[in-house]
Design a protein around this motif. Structure first.
Motif, PDB file in Angstrom:
ATOM      1  N   PRO A 191      48.378  36.535  39.087  1.00  0.00           N
ATOM      2  CA  PRO A 191      48.965  36.341  40.416  1.00  0.00           C
ATOM      3  C   PRO A 191      48.882  34.872  40.818  1.00  0.00           C
ATOM      4  N   MET A 192      49.864  34.403  41.524  1.00  0.00           N
ATOM      5  CA  MET A 192      49.837  33.040  42.047  1.00  0.00           C
ATOM      6  C   MET A 192      48.588  32.890  42.912  1.00  0.00           C
ATOM      7  N   GLY A 193      47.992  31.723  42.887  1.00  0.00           N
ATOM      8  CA  GLY A 193      46.819  31.505  43.719  1.00  0.00           C
ATOM      9  C   GLY A 193      45.520  31.608  42.940  1.00  0.00           C
ATOM     10  N   ILE A 194      45.586  32.081  41.722  1.00  0.00           N
ATOM     11  CA  ILE A 194      44.392  32.120  40.875  1.00  0.00           C
ATOM     12  C   ILE A 194      44.022  30.669  40.543  1.00  0.00           C
ATOM     13  N   THR A 195      42.754  30.421  40.262  1.00  0.00           N
ATOM     14  CA  THR A 195      42.384  29.030  39.988  1.00  0.00           C
ATOM     15  C   THR A 195      42.535  28.715  38.500  1.00  0.00           C
ATOM     16  N   LEU A 196      42.644  27.427  38.244  1.00  0.00           N
ATOM     17  CA  LEU A 196      42.720  26.974  36.851  1.00  0.00           C
ATOM     18  C   LEU A 196      41.478  27.400  36.088  1.00  0.00           C
ATOM     19  N   ARG A 197      40.337  27.349  36.779  1.00  0.00           N
ATOM     20  CA  ARG A 197      39.079  27.703  36.120  1.00  0.00           C
ATOM     21  C   ARG A 197      39.107  29.159  35.631  1.00  0.00           C
ATOM     22  N   GLU A 198      39.613  30.036  36.492  1.00  0.00           N
ATOM     23  CA  GLU A 198      39.680  31.443  36.094  1.00  0.00           C
ATOM     24  C   GLU A 198      40.558  31.624  34.859  1.00  0.00           C
ATOM     25  N   ILE A 199      41.678  30.905  34.855  1.00  0.00           N
ATOM     26  CA  ILE A 199      42.586  31.050  33.709  1.00  0.00           C
ATOM     27  C   ILE A 199      41.928  30.493  32.447  1.00  0.00           C
ATOM     28  N   ILE A 200      41.382  29.306  32.554  1.00  0.00           N
ATOM     29  CA  ILE A 200      40.902  28.630  31.345  1.00  0.00           C
ATOM     30  C   ILE A 200      39.582  29.212  30.853  1.00  0.00           C
TER      31      ILE A 200
ATOM     32  N   GLU B  31      37.877  17.991  37.815  1.00  0.00           N
ATOM     33  CA  GLU B  31      37.643  18.170  39.255  1.00  0.00           C
ATOM     34  C   GLU B  31      38.745  18.986  39.938  1.00  0.00           C
ATOM     35  N   LYS B  32      39.821  19.242  39.231  1.00  0.00           N
ATOM     36  CA  LYS B  32      40.888  20.066  39.817  1.00  0.00           C
ATOM     37  C   LYS B  32      40.821  21.511  39.326  1.00  0.00           C
ATOM     38  N   LEU B  33      39.750  21.857  38.615  1.00  0.00           N
ATOM     39  CA  LEU B  33      39.674  23.199  38.038  1.00  0.00           C
ATOM     40  C   LEU B  33      39.687  24.310  39.086  1.00  0.00           C
ATOM     41  N   ASP B  34      39.208  24.016  40.269  1.00  0.00           N
ATOM     42  CA  ASP B  34      39.167  25.064  41.285  1.00  0.00           C
ATOM     43  C   ASP B  34      40.411  25.100  42.156  1.00  0.00           C
ATOM     44  N   LEU B  35      41.411  24.422  41.699  1.00  0.00           N
ATOM     45  CA  LEU B  35      42.679  24.385  42.415  1.00  0.00           C
ATOM     46  C   LEU B  35      43.370  25.750  42.299  1.00  0.00           C
ATOM     47  N   PRO B  36      43.673  26.382  43.444  1.00  0.00           N
ATOM     48  CA  PRO B  36      44.443  27.625  43.360  1.00  0.00           C
ATOM     49  C   PRO B  36      45.890  27.261  42.984  1.00  0.00           C
ATOM     50  N   ILE B  37      46.400  27.913  41.975  1.00  0.00           N
ATOM     51  CA  ILE B  37      47.690  27.498  41.441  1.00  0.00           C
ATOM     52  C   ILE B  37      48.855  28.067  42.235  1.00  0.00           C
ATOM     53  N   ASP B  38      49.622  27.216  42.829  1.00  0.00           N
ATOM     54  CA  ASP B  38      50.948  27.594  43.300  1.00  0.00           C
ATOM     55  C   ASP B  38      51.843  26.357  43.227  1.00  0.00           C
ATOM     56  N   TYR B  39      53.104  26.515  43.595  1.00  0.00           N
ATOM     57  CA  TYR B  39      54.051  25.417  43.429  1.00  0.00           C
ATOM     58  C   TYR B  39      53.580  24.157  44.136  1.00  0.00           C
ATOM     59  N   GLU B  40      53.150  24.329  45.403  1.00  0.00           N
ATOM     60  CA  GLU B  40      52.812  23.160  46.208  1.00  0.00           C
ATOM     61  C   GLU B  40      51.544  22.472  45.715  1.00  0.00           C
ATOM     62  N   SER B  41      50.513  23.286  45.426  1.00  0.00           N
ATOM     63  CA  SER B  41      49.232  22.667  45.074  1.00  0.00           C
ATOM     64  C   SER B  41      49.358  21.862  43.786  1.00  0.00           C
ATOM     65  N   LEU B  42      50.131  22.364  42.846  1.00  0.00           N
ATOM     66  CA  LEU B  42      50.289  21.633  41.591  1.00  0.00           C
ATOM     67  C   LEU B  42      51.053  20.333  41.811  1.00  0.00           C
ATOM     68  N   THR B  43      52.089  20.394  42.636  1.00  0.00           N
ATOM     69  CA  THR B  43      52.861  19.190  42.908  1.00  0.00           C
ATOM     70  C   THR B  43      51.991  18.148  43.601  1.00  0.00           C
TER      71      THR B  43
END
Lengths: 621, 238, 162
Positions: free
Chosen positions: A393-402, A431-443
């Protein structure tokens, strides 16, 4: 082409779906589904399938056990893998020699073969079923999940999981405006790159006045390291078609195209077959299910040009021309293919549509974040334990995925960066591993969602080298029309190349940055406007690494050939002579059981000895 | 008629006009290179960049290809435009340092340095010759080949084309063919001879005092520092 | 190479002589001859009424086409990002060294053509090398020679059979 009078009516298809669903329910055969997408086949899935089938035939078990060749199950690292139905037992790295045991022991007697189970690298525990594997537990496989269940070459199998029900629902109960409203309020945004709201795009094309309109499925998946579209077309082509038919109905298009990458033979084969089958059942053609609405879908093969992922370039390519992007506006929704209103969506977007229609906009919009709805498929590759396609789901963090899904970095190495969004994207640091992934946050973080490539890099990856890699890709793939993009990517590559060769000088980094911003600003199409992202993001997060190359003439990751040297560690060298033969330049000499010597003047830094040494006696400095 | 804002002025344009055409109609100069009134627009040289939009949502577009839209807000000489344009000229200069047209552009827009290695390829792939041949001479003898950094303009199989009538139209229109005038320092990357003239404005951006109705048109007042002749000469010597 | 007009004509007819099918027609010619022969392009230009220069433009723009004849075997080294971080460039260099050609070229004996490919999208098994249609997974510098030998040998065996 089949006669139209052979095609079925709405009620007939409904009946077929019901029957197929029932048949699946009542099915008491044990099914071995073998993941056999392109990369499964490259790993030998076809040999496994043949030997399984042979065993079944030999033992005359055809009425008890069947082998089902399916598309990719997503867990590339485990391939060739088998998932048993209905028990969901998961076997990985299956070889033809296991066939006998798999059939006799597991299929017939439910005896688990321990050596074929997945072992969690962190806990060392063995997982019996797919849902026990950490790779799968955090995923939400709404779009990709059906790949496991169906034979992509059989439309009946798609019917048996309720396939084409969304199309029936659309044709029976919704008018085009209602479909568009549903898609709009679901909040889905384009899965191909920029993330434009799909419903609004459809509405534009619907509202454009024209005697003819087109829809196109963009299957020219060109981002290196992203292959979810291929997987979906290979494993579930009818789902993509269903989405397209619904879209065409909503938009008012009667002609559709699938622009598919030339390097995807299996996807091409399956989608071609799917179109043919859909026609036979009257789901495509002049008069779909006697509703008066018609849609023909043609396949156009790409000829190898990354820039053709850009909408206007893709249109030019479908018209048989050079894939050069054009000025927008006019947008394709107004003036597209052959100057007619055209709606382009990518494979994954089309694949989401049946789901939205089936479950409704409210349901769909509850998944994800405020502005990014639904799930997104990422291809998790590079220096990662569990390589594969993950749908989250969108909003998951990079850390969770990786780390949770991907199982972290192999060989206990340190995570350094993850590259998202392909050549238009950027590299994000730890330091961006806890970034919740969506279109805006990545940009905002300097990257983009793109089509969902996610390349993990460890401490042995040089970020300057990565920037060079993407620039090299882009200077080749730029169409070459805009000076900013053509010369800009070339000059950026020259500067970065100079830096990696140890010839960087003061001011180079600043010039690179200045040029990068100009390229971003001055280019016409999406490729040029994002071409500087790999440079800008690595400069933003890894500037010190650039400086190490320029000032200290060192490559901290030990990658850039001109800045490193290979050394034999005397204490560790056992004198096994393993490194001597692979050396192409005879730079290593020595006798058995005596410490070898490496002649640095002869060494071309190819790394063959480093790879050959089993005792870690060769180090990079 | 379409209403838009051009450098804060309310202007009207015909449906189908580009930003460049509108600007020209109102007497506003936007530099161009690959644009020619007698040929179709191309948008490749990126010199005619303008900034469109308002607030944070602005972007640069090539004015020769961008059609006017109702309510469009255009600025032709913002700092962002000038910076990008200068970089484009610097890039062009590095490919064709011997072209008079490009050296003149460099002088006009204050490009005083060339930080890239000169390639002396001369052709800057503006495509004027290709369009001239096809559109005015009905020739179709030359065209673009390859892509990206390997892009070039040539005839089929690089031999004289049967379509070519040796009309010379391609050479007539080429901006890179005319050699630069050699000033005091003919070996320099950037001649800047024309820059010896003093700029018209000596002060920084000041809308009220600008005697032209569109502040910044001449491109000189927006400079942060006045280029000093000595600096220019030093840059030349580098 | 001798180009049979009939053959090219059949490709053109397959797409009803449509100008928009140019890329598809070129793909057929490329598949048939392993490159785009000059006279085939001239013929297509005449039949489709597309200026030759535009056909050349298309033929050189897309990487699937080649204007030069290719070798017996085509070695494609994946240059995808995942293969890159796993050592793809080193593999390419090793092929270049062993074959004594640069990527994009063909050996003098016309046995091998060496190419790079953007991404074969099978990143889990990188670095990937594809020879003709066969995938070689997780290659290392050490097995470059073995891969080449395999195809060289095939050649010899075939000769023996003949």
């Amino acid at each position: 082409m089949k006669n139209t009078n052979k095609s079925k009516s709405l009620d007939q298809i409904k009946k077929i779906i019901k029957e197929q669903k029932q048949a699946r329910k009542e099915d008491d055969k044990i099914t071995l589904t073998v993941s056999s997408g392109t990369c499964g086949q490259a790993r030998g899935s076809m040999e496994v399938i043949d030997s399984l089938k042979e065993t079944i035939e030999q033992k005359q078990l055809e009425d008890k056990v069947r082998v089902k060749v399916t598309g990719c199950h997503g867990f590339c690292e485990a391939e060739p893998n088998i998932i048993f139905q209905p028990d969901n037992i998961f076997y990985q790295h299956v070889k033809p020699k296991h066939s006998k045991d798999i059939i006799e022991k597991t299929a017939l007697n439910k005896e688990i073969l321990d050596q074929l189970l997945y072992t969690d690298p962190s806990t060392n525990e063995k997982a019996k079923k797919d849902e026990d594997i950490s790779f799968y537990t955090k995923q939400e496989r709404l779009v990709l999940g059906d790949n496991v269940l169906i034979d992509p070459t059989d439309i009946n199998d798609y019917f048996s999981i309720g396939g084409y029900n969304s199309l029936l629902k659309t044709l029976e109960t919704l008018n085009p405006e209602q479909v568009i409203n549903t898609v709009k309020s679901s909040g889905i945004r384009g899965r191909g790159g920029a993330g434009f709201p799909t419903g609004i795009k459809w509405e534009f094309t619907r509202k454009a006045k024209s005697d003819e309109k087109y829809i196109i499925c963009n299957a020219d998946e060109g981002d290196p390291g992203a292959y979810m579209d291929r997987s979906l077309m290979e494993g579930n082509p009818h789902r993509v078609l269903e989405g397209m038919i619904i879209g065409a109905y909503a938009i008012g298009a009667n002609q559709g195209f699938i622009y598919i990458r030339d390097e995807y033979p299996l996807a091409l084969k399956n989608i071609t077959l799917a179109i043919q089958q859909a026609k036979e059942f009257g789901l495509l053609g002049q008069n779909i299910l006697d509703t008066g609405f018609g849609l023909e879908i043609n396949i156009v093969k790409g000829a190898g040009a990354f820039v053709c992922g850009e909408e206007t370039a893709l249109i030019a390519s479908v018209e048989g021309k050079v894939g050069e992007p054009k000025q927008r506006p006019p947008f394709p929704a107004v003036k597209g293919l052959w100057k007619k209103p055209t709606n382009i969506n990518n494979v994954e977007t089309w694949g989401n549509i049946p789901l939205i229609i089936e479950k409704g906009a409210d349901w769909y919009s509850q998944i994800g974040t405020k502005d990014s709805k639904g799930t997104k498929i990422f291809s998790l590759v590079g220096k990662i334990n569990n390589t594969g396609l993950v749908e989250v789901p969108m909003g998951i963090t990079l850390r969770e995925i990786i780390f949770d899904i991907g199982g972290g970095i192999p060989e206990g190495k340190k995570f350094k960066a993850v590259q998202t969004g392909g050549p238009s994207g950027g590299c994000l640091p730890a330091e961006k591993l806890d970034l919740p992934i969506d279109y805006e946050s990545l940009t905002e973080a300097g990257s983009i969602m793109g089509s969902g490539g996610m390349i993990v890099m460890d401490e042995n990856t040089c970020m300057v080298d990565v920037a060079k890699y993407f620039l090299n890709f882009l200077r080749d793939e730029s169409c070459g029309k805009c000076l900013s993009c053509r010369e800009g990517t070339q000059r950026m590559w020259e500067i970065v190349n100079k830096i990696t060769e140890g010839n960087g000088k003061k001011g180079d980094i600043e010039l690179l940055e200045e040029l990068a911003y100009a390229v971003k600003d001055a280019s016409m199409c999406g490729l040029g406007q994002t071409a500087a992202n790999p440079v800008l993001s690595t400069l933003r997060y890894f500037r010190d690494e650039y400086e190490a190359h320029v000032v200290d003439k060192k490559c901290p990751a030990g990658v850039c050939k001109d800045l490193i040297r290979y050394i034999i560690i005397e204490d560790k060298c056992t004198g096994c002579m393993a490194c001597i033969k692979p050396c192409p330049e005879d730079a290593i000499t020595g006798e058995l059981k005596k410490v070898h010597t490496l002649d640095e003047n002869k060494c071309i830094r190819c790394g063959a000895c480093y790879e050959a040494c089993k005792f870690d006696a060769i180090k990079i400095e | 008629m379409i209403n838009l804002k051009l450098n804060k002025l309310d202007v009207k344009a015909e449906q189908g006009w580009t930003i460049l055409e509108t600007a020209k109609y109102y007497g506003l100069e936007i530099p161009t290179l690959c644009y020619n009134e007698g040929l179709s627009t191309y948008g490749g040289c990126r010199l005619c960049l303008v900034e469109i939009g308002e607030g944070e949502n602005t972007k640069l577009v090539s004015s020769c290809t961008y059609p006017v839209e109702e309510g469009l807000v255009v600025h032709t000489d913002t700092k962002r435009v000038l910076n990008a344009r200068k970089m484009m000229i610097e890039l062009m200069l590095s490919v064709a340092p011997n072209s008079k047209t490009i050296q003149d552009l460099a002088s006009k827009f204050g490009v005083t340095q060339m930080r890239f290695e000169a390639r002396n390829e001369e052709c800057i792939l503006c495509g004027l010759c290709v369009r001239m041949c096809a559109e005015q001479m009905d020739g179709k003898a030359i065209g673009f080949q390859n892509r990206g950094h390997k892009r070039k303009i040539s005839t089929p199989f690089d031999v004289r084309s049967e379509e070519c009538r040796l009309c010379g139209g391609c050479m007539y229109i080429c901006p890179a063919c005319q050699l630069r005038c050699h000033g005091p320092d003919p070996d320099s990357d950037v001649c800047n001879a024309c820059l010896t003239m003093d700029p018209t404005c000596v002060d920084v951006y000041d809308e009220l005092q600008c005697w032209m109705y569109d502040a910044g048109r001449c491109g000189t007042c927006v400079r942060e520092e006045e280029p000093n002749k000595k600096d220019i000469q030093n840059a030349d010597k580098k | 190479m001798n180009v049979q007009t009939d053959k090219v004509k059949s490709f053109i007819n397959k797409y009803n002589c449509k100008q928009s099918a140019l890329i598809a027609i070129l793909q057929e010619i490329q598949a048939e001859y392993n490159y785009l022969p000059k006279n085939a392009l001239i013929y297509v230009s005449q039949q489709l009424h597309i200026p030759l220069i535009d056909i050349i433009g298309v033929a050189t723009f897309y990487s699937a086409f080649s204007l030069e004849p290719k070798g017996e075997h085509t070695v494609k080294v994946c240059m995808g990002t995942a293969c890159h971080v796993r050592g793809g460039p080193k593999i390419l260099e090793e092929f270049e060294r062993r074959l004594e050609i640069e990527s994009g070229h063909t050996t003098d004996d016309k046995q091998f053509s060496l190419d790079t490919v953007a991404c074969l999208e099978c990143c889990a098994i990188g670095p990937v090398v594809v020879v003709d249609e066969n995938y070689h997974a997780q290659t290392s510098i050490r097995n470059v020679d073995t891969i080449l030998k395999k195809y060289r040998k095939k050649e010899k065996k075939n000769e023996e059979h003949q």
